[in-house]
Design a protein around this motif. Structure first.
Motif, short mmCIF file in Angstrom:
data_model
loop_
_atom_site.label_atom_id
_atom_site.label_comp_id
_atom_site.label_asym_id
_atom_site.label_seq_id
_atom_site.Cartn_x
_atom_site.Cartn_y
_atom_site.Cartn_z
N ARG A 221 0.83 -1.21 0.00
CA ARG A 221 0.00 0.00 0.00
C ARG A 221 0.87 1.26 0.00
N ARG A 225 1.03 4.20 -2.86
CA ARG A 225 0.84 5.61 -2.51
C ARG A 225 1.97 6.47 -3.09
N ARG A 242 -8.95 7.77 -7.31
CA ARG A 242 -7.63 7.15 -7.27
C ARG A 242 -7.75 5.66 -7.59
N GLU A 243 -6.93 5.20 -8.50
CA GLU A 243 -6.90 3.78 -8.84
C GLU A 243 -5.87 3.08 -7.95
N TRP A 244 -6.30 2.13 -7.17
CA TRP A 244 -5.38 1.42 -6.29
C TRP A 244 -4.75 0.25 -7.06
N SER A 337 -14.88 0.17 -0.38
CA SER A 337 -13.61 0.29 -1.09
C SER A 337 -13.46 1.67 -1.71
N ARG A 341 -10.76 4.92 -0.66
CA ARG A 341 -9.80 5.51 -1.60
C ARG A 341 -9.64 7.01 -1.36
N HIS A 417 -16.55 2.01 -9.99
CA HIS A 417 -16.13 1.14 -8.88
C HIS A 417 -17.31 0.58 -8.08
#
Length: 541
Positions: A221, A225, A242-244, A337, A341, A417
Motif C-alpha cells: 500500500r 501511494r 484514485r486507482e489502487w 472500497s 480511496r 467502482h
C-alpha cells in the motif's frame, strides 16, 4: 480475550489483534446486520519483534517487553470500547522463535489473551479472506501477495477456497538486515531470487494460473501511494478517483529511485513520500516485490485495503453467524472500497455515525409510512442506497471544501467502482450525495430527469432523511442509540434520549428541543414539503 458467541442478528463489535514481525495492529470493527464489516478503530504499535534476535532466532528481551506493553494498551482500548469478542494471532516472528512460550504465557497470565500462532499457510489463507472483504473478486482466480516483516505469504484462491498457499522467509525486516550486512543490491536480488526459485511456488503458480494479482500488505500500500503521488493528476482524481493499482514498469522506476547511489536510503524514501515508520524497510520491500513481479510474471497488481486482520474477523463471522456468506455483499464492499480511496478513518467514523442515525429515522418512518400519502413505500433496499450515499458523501473533500458535493457526485458517476448496482441505482446514490447539502431539489429538477417517476419520489424521501441525519451528526448531540421516531396526530415526533452533561453543542450551548429544532429547521421544512406532515423534536427527560 474470551467472550460469548456472536449474536446472530444485531450490530456487534469484534476485534482482531495481529502480532506481526514489525508492528502489532488492533482492528475493531462493527458487524452490521447483513454481515457488513466496517472498521471503527485501528491502533498500531511498532514492536519490532524481528529486530535484534539471537542466533537461534529467539526474540530479544526488550522486544518481549515492548510486545507486552503494546498488548496491554490494546487491552485497555478493548475494554473502553466494550469489545467482548476478540481473536489474537501471531505470525512469522513468533512462529520461529524458540522462546515464544515466554511471551504467550505472560500475555495469557496478565491480559487473558489466548494467542493463536498461525502457520504460514494459515496466515496466507486468512489474508485471502481479508482481500475478499475489500475487492469484488470472489469468482475470479486471484494471486494474493502479502509482504510482512518476517515472511511473505502467497495465495492462489477462487470462490473463497484456497487452491495453493505458501509462506516464504522473505520479509522487509529480515531483508533489510541482510542488506545492511552485504551493502550491495545485487546480492539482495540474488538472494531473493534464490529463495523464490528453490520453493515450489513458481511451478504451482504457473500450473494454476491467475487472472488478477492483488497486494494486501502495508508495504505494498505504501508503494502504491508513492507511485500515485509521483504521477498525481489532479483532474483524474477529481473526475474518476484514485486507482489502487500499479504496473511492473511503475514499480521498476520506483526501485531505481530508491536504490540510486545518493542520497542515503532513508532520505530517498523520505523524498518519495514514504512515512517515517516505513522508510527504514521500504527499500528491501520494494526490491522484493519487483523480484516477485518478474519471477511470477506479474504485469499489474491491484491493492487491497484489507488483509490479515479483516480475514481473522471474517472467519470469526463465518464460524459464528449462520447468516454470513463471504460471497455476498459485493455491493457493500465496492462502496466501502471507494470510500476508503478518498476518506481517512476519521471521516469513515463520522459517516458511520450518520448511517446509525439515518437507520433509526428510516425505520421509524418506514413503520408508519402508510401515513405518508403519495410517497413510494420504503423497502429495505432503499436504506442500502442511503447508506451508500452517507459513506460516500465526503469523498470529494480530497480536492477541497468548495463544491465537494458536486465532485463527489461526479466521482460516483464516473469511477466505475460500484459493483452490482444498475445504472439507475448508481444515479440515485450519486444524486443523494449531490444534494446532501445546499439547495434541496424540487420534483422537476433537471438533475432528476434520468430517474423514473417512482425513483424521483423515492429520491426526495431518502434525500430528506439523509440531510436530517447529517445535520444531527454535526450537532454532536445524538447517537443512533438515543434516537427514536414515533407517529403522532400531526405527523412524526423525533425523540432524543437524555444526554445529561453531554447535551451541549460545539459552542457550549445547551441543546434543548427548541435549540435542536431550530438547528434542523431548514430540513424539517423540507420534510414537511415531501411528506406533507410535520416532524417535531423533543428531548427525553
Amino acid at each position: 480475550m474470551e467472550g460469548p458467541p456472536l449474536p446472530p442478528r444485531q450490530q456487534t463489535l469484534v476485534a482482531a489483534i495481529d502480532m506481526g514481525t514489525n508492528s502489532f495492529k488492533l482492528l475493531v470493527a462493527r458487524v452490521l446486520p447483513r454481515g457488513h464489516l466496517l472498521a471503527l478503530a485501528r491502533l498500531k504499535e511498532p514492536v519490532l519483534l524481528g529486530r535484534g534476535r539471537a542466533a537461534d532466532g529467539s526474540v530479544a528481551p526488550d522486544a518481549l517487553l515492548r510486545a507486552v506493553a503494546a498488548l496491554r494498551s490494546f487491552s485497555l482500548a478493548l475494554r473502553a470500547l466494550d469489545v467482548r469478542f476478540a481473536r489474537v494471532v501471531a505470525t512469522a516472528a513468533l512462529r520461529s522463535a524458540p522462546n515464544r512460550d515466554d511471551l504467550l504465557t505472560a500475555v495469557s497470565a496478565e491480559l487473558g489473551f489466548q494467542v493463536d500462532v498461525l502457520s504460514g499457510e494459515e496466515e496466507a489463507r486468512l489474508v485471502y479472506l481479508g482481500v475478499l472483504q475489500f475487492l469484488p473478486l470472489f469468482r475470479r482466480t486471484i494471486l494474493v501477495v502479502d509482504i510482512g516483516g518476517g515472511s511473505t505469504e502467497f495465495v492462489v484462491g477462487n470462490k473463497g477456497k484456497v487452491l495453493y498457499a505458501a509462506s516464504l522467509d522473505l520479509g522487509h525486516v529480515s531483508l533489510t538486515e541482510f542488506h545492511e550486512k552485504h551493502r550491495h543490491f545485487g546480492d539482495l536480488r540474488s538472494y531473493i531470487r534464490s529463495v523464490l526459485n528453490q520453493s515450489p511456488l513458481v511451478d504451482k503458480v504457473t500450473e494454476l494460473g491467475f487472472e488478477i494479482a492483488v497486494g494486501s500488505s502495508g508495504t505494498i500500500r505504501s508503494i502504491e501511494r508513492s507511485i500515485f503521488l509521483d504521477g498525481f493528476d489532479e483532474s483524474m482524481i477529481r473526475d474518476f478517483g484514485r486507482e489502487w493499482r500499479f504496473s511492473r514498469d511503475e514499480l521498476g522506476l520506483l526501485v531505481e529511485k530508491l536504490t540510486s547511489p545518493n542520497p542515503s536510503e532513508v532520505e530517498r524514501a523520505k523524498r518519495l513520500g514514504f512515512r517515517k515508520r516505513r522508510r527504514e524497510f521500504i527499500v528491501a520491500g520494494a526490491v522484493l516485490l519487483l523480484e516477485i513481479f518478474e519471477t511470477l510474471g506479474i504485469d499489474n497488481i491491484e491493492v487491497s485495503g484489507y488483509a490479515l486482520s479483516e480475514g481473522v474477523i471474517s472467519e470469526m463471522l463465518t464460524n459464528d453467524r449462520m447468516d454470513y456468506d463471504i460471497s455476498m455483499n459485493a455491493r457493500w464492499r465496492s462502496v466501502v472500497s471507494l470510500a476508503m480511496r478518498f476518506d481517512g478513518d476519521d471521516r469513515m467514523k463520522s459517516a458511520l455515525h450518520c448511517v446509525g442515525i439515518a437507520k433509526e429515522l428510516f425505520d421509524g418512518i418506514r413503520r408508519s409510512d402508510e401515513l405518508v400519502d403519495g410517497n413510494a413505500r420504503l423497502h429495505g433496499k432503499d436504506f442500502e442506497y442511503m447508506e451508500a450515499a452517507l459513506l460516500l458523501h465526503n469523498i470529494g473533500l480530497l480536492m477541497g471544501m468548495k463544491g465537494y458535493h458536486k465532485r463527489s457526485y461526479k466521482i460516483i458517476k464516473n469511477c466505475g467502482h460500484l459493483h452490482g448496482y444498475s445504472s439507475e441505482e448508481i444515479e440515485l446514490v450519486a444524486l443523494l450525495v449531490r444534494f446532501h447539502r445546499k439547495k434541496f431539489p424540487g420534483y422537476q429538477n433537471d438533475h432528476l430527469k434520468e430517474l423514473s417517476a417512482e425513483m424521483r419520489q423515492k429520491f426526495r424521501v431518502l434525500c430528506v432523511i439523509t440531510r436530517i441525519s447529517l445535520r444531527l451528526q454535526k450537532c454532536h448531540c445524538v447517537t443512533s442509540q438515543r434516537l427514536e421516531v414515533f407517529p403522532t396526530e400531526e405527523g412524526f415526533e423525533m425523540v432524543l434520549g437524555s444526554l445529561k452533561d453531554h447535551l451541549q453543542g460545539s459552542h457550549g450551548i445547551e441543546l434543548t428541543s427548541a435549540v435542536i429544532e431550530e438547528e434542523l429547521r431548514p430540513e424539517l421544512d423540507h420534510f414537511e414539503e415531501v411528506f406533507q406532515q410535520k416532524m417535531s423534536v423533543s428531548v427525553a427527560p
